[in-house]
Scaffold this motif. Sequence first.
Motif, PDB file in Angstrom:
ATOM      1  N   ASP A 158      -5.866  -3.925 -51.774  1.00  9.05           N
ATOM      2  CA  ASP A 158      -4.572  -4.597 -51.711  1.00  9.05           C
ATOM      3  C   ASP A 158      -3.942  -4.323 -50.348  1.00  9.05           C
ATOM      4  N   SER A 159      -3.870  -5.344 -49.521  1.00  7.82           N
ATOM      5  CA  SER A 159      -3.305  -5.186 -48.181  1.00  7.82           C
ATOM      6  C   SER A 159      -2.129  -6.129 -47.965  1.00  7.82           C
ATOM      7  N   SER A 160      -1.503  -6.523 -49.058  1.00  9.29           N
ATOM      8  CA  SER A 160      -0.381  -7.455 -48.960  1.00  9.29           C
ATOM      9  C   SER A 160       0.728  -6.880 -48.088  1.00  9.29           C
ATOM     10  N   GLY A 161       1.284  -7.731 -47.240  1.00 11.20           N
ATOM     11  CA  GLY A 161       2.354  -7.319 -46.356  1.00 11.20           C
ATOM     12  C   GLY A 161       1.886  -6.686 -45.067  1.00 11.20           C
ATOM     13  N   LEU A 162       0.582  -6.532 -44.889  1.00  7.68           N
ATOM     14  CA  LEU A 162       0.033  -5.893 -43.690  1.00  7.68           C
ATOM     15  C   LEU A 162      -0.691  -6.925 -42.819  1.00  7.68           C
ATOM     16  N   ALA A 163      -0.909  -6.573 -41.573  1.00  7.32           N
ATOM     17  CA  ALA A 163      -1.780  -7.384 -40.727  1.00  7.32           C
ATOM     18  C   ALA A 163      -3.202  -7.193 -41.240  1.00  7.32           C
ATOM     19  N   ASN A 164      -3.751  -8.209 -41.868  1.00  6.96           N
ATOM     20  CA  ASN A 164      -5.027  -8.040 -42.563  1.00  6.96           C
ATOM     21  C   ASN A 164      -6.042  -9.148 -42.305  1.00  6.96           C
ATOM     22  N   GLU A 165      -5.731 -10.057 -41.396  1.00  9.25           N
ATOM     23  CA  GLU A 165      -6.657 -11.161 -41.139  1.00  9.25           C
ATOM     24  C   GLU A 165      -7.780 -10.734 -40.197  1.00  9.25           C
ATOM     25  N   ILE A 166      -9.001 -11.061 -40.586  1.00  6.67           N
ATOM     26  CA  ILE A 166     -10.183 -10.784 -39.773  1.00  6.67           C
ATOM     27  C   ILE A 166     -10.741 -12.122 -39.313  1.00  6.67           C
ATOM     28  N   LEU A 167     -10.710 -12.358 -38.015  1.00  6.35           N
ATOM     29  CA  LEU A 167     -11.145 -13.636 -37.461  1.00  6.35           C
ATOM     30  C   LEU A 167     -12.626 -13.598 -37.109  1.00  6.35           C
ATOM     31  N   LEU A 168     -13.352 -14.586 -37.591  1.00  3.78           N
ATOM     32  CA  LEU A 168     -14.761 -14.729 -37.229  1.00  3.78           C
ATOM     33  C   LEU A 168     -15.099 -16.200 -37.073  1.00  3.78           C
ATOM     34  N   MET A 169     -16.077 -16.470 -36.249  1.00  2.00           N
ATOM     35  CA  MET A 169     -16.480 -17.853 -36.022  1.00  2.00           C
ATOM     36  C   MET A 169     -17.139 -18.429 -37.274  1.00  2.00           C
ATOM     37  N   LYS A 170     -16.861 -19.699 -37.535  1.00  2.36           N
ATOM     38  CA  LYS A 170     -17.392 -20.334 -38.744  1.00  2.36           C
ATOM     39  C   LYS A 170     -18.918 -20.262 -38.784  1.00  2.36           C
ATOM     40  N   GLY A 171     -19.548 -20.357 -37.616  1.00  2.00           N
ATOM     41  CA  GLY A 171     -21.006 -20.259 -37.569  1.00  2.00           C
ATOM     42  C   GLY A 171     -21.538 -18.871 -37.831  1.00  2.00           C
ATOM     43  N   HIS A 172     -20.638 -17.880 -37.948  1.00  2.00           N
ATOM     44  CA  HIS A 172     -21.024 -16.512 -38.256  1.00  2.00           C
ATOM     45  C   HIS A 172     -20.739 -16.150 -39.711  1.00  2.00           C
ATOM     46  N   VAL A 173     -20.297 -17.123 -40.488  1.00  5.49           N
ATOM     47  CA  VAL A 173     -20.032 -16.875 -41.910  1.00  5.49           C
ATOM     48  C   VAL A 173     -21.357 -17.012 -42.654  1.00  5.49           C
ATOM     49  N   VAL A 174     -22.080 -15.911 -42.745  1.00  2.59           N
ATOM     50  CA  VAL A 174     -23.441 -15.915 -43.268  1.00  2.59           C
ATOM     51  C   VAL A 174     -23.526 -15.186 -44.607  1.00  2.59           C
ATOM     52  N   GLN A 175     -24.665 -15.350 -45.233  1.00  2.35           N
ATOM     53  CA  GLN A 175     -24.963 -14.709 -46.510  1.00  2.35           C
ATOM     54  C   GLN A 175     -26.274 -13.971 -46.364  1.00  2.35           C
ATOM     55  N   PHE A 176     -26.255 -12.652 -46.547  1.00  2.00           N
ATOM     56  CA  PHE A 176     -27.492 -11.870 -46.431  1.00  2.00           C
ATOM     57  C   PHE A 176     -27.650 -10.954 -47.641  1.00  2.00           C
ATOM     58  N   GLY A 177     -27.457 -11.538 -48.821  1.00  2.00           N
ATOM     59  CA  GLY A 177     -27.441 -10.788 -50.077  1.00  2.00           C
ATOM     60  C   GLY A 177     -26.070 -10.835 -50.698  1.00  2.00           C
ATOM     61  N   ALA A 178     -25.055 -10.948 -49.863  1.00  2.37           N
ATOM     62  CA  ALA A 178     -23.666 -11.176 -50.253  1.00  2.37           C
ATOM     63  C   ALA A 178     -22.990 -11.895 -49.098  1.00  2.37           C
ATOM     64  N   PRO A 179     -22.026 -12.750 -49.384  1.00  2.00           N
ATOM     65  CA  PRO A 179     -21.309 -13.420 -48.292  1.00  2.00           C
ATOM     66  C   PRO A 179     -20.552 -12.401 -47.451  1.00  2.00           C
ATOM     67  N   ILE A 180     -20.584 -12.559 -46.148  1.00  2.00           N
ATOM     68  CA  ILE A 180     -19.871 -11.617 -45.283  1.00  2.00           C
ATOM     69  C   ILE A 180     -18.370 -11.663 -45.543  1.00  2.00           C
TER      70      ILE A 180
END
Length: 233
Positions: free
Chosen positions: A96-118
């Motif tokens: 639970d990170s509500s109210g905190l700076a919690n966004e992790i930016l990654l390139m759409k082409g790096h949104v991969v699945q290697f047993g679980a989605p990143i």
Amino acid sequence: MSIYSTIGLPRVINAAGRMTALGVSTLSDEVARAVVEGGQSYVVIDELMDKAGEIIAAYTKAESSLVTSSASAGICMSVAGVISKGKKSIIERLPDSSGLANEILLMKGHVVQFGAPITSLIRLGGGQPVEVGMANDVSETDMIEAISDKTAALLYVKSHHCIQKGMLSLEKMIEIAHAHNLPLIVDAAAEEDMCKYVAMRRDLSRIISAKYNRFMEHITNKAFSVSFPFLHR
């Protein structure tokens, strides 16, 4: 006959390299002996974790390191670290990170699945993944305009699973992160030369590695993750 054959599993001849789905890698005799010896002894786990981190950091010339059960766990821990900044009250409420700076930016082409989605791994650490750009095209402007006061870190995935064309380079991601005083998490799970990334420590926050740590072979299993939590931004 392998130990797996004795329980009815088929023999595997690995011609694909160090793949998670095939058990990542095998142990050398030296490491196997150390595993057996360690498994037959008791130890204070907290002290073992600290000592292992010291030894690995010395070999890689990193400021510090943390052994985790896998590179996936290393991503979760890194995300939790950049959000909590070590504050105990925040650590104990994650994911639970509500109210905190919690966004992790990654390139759409790096949104991969290697047993679980990143993206799932990011969420487990308390982060909110933000996919930047298109699957085959991400510009510097795309990344910069996605940064806000909610951004906790940028994430770069060094993997053959990722789209290779149209993505920002690691060097450009370092430049952007540095310009905006943000940590950069690098998932380099399949990379062999970790010292190359450690040498960038003035600009990187965390490096996640696994599978290829041959130079650490005599102190631990190769199928592990090391998070190098650099404090510089």
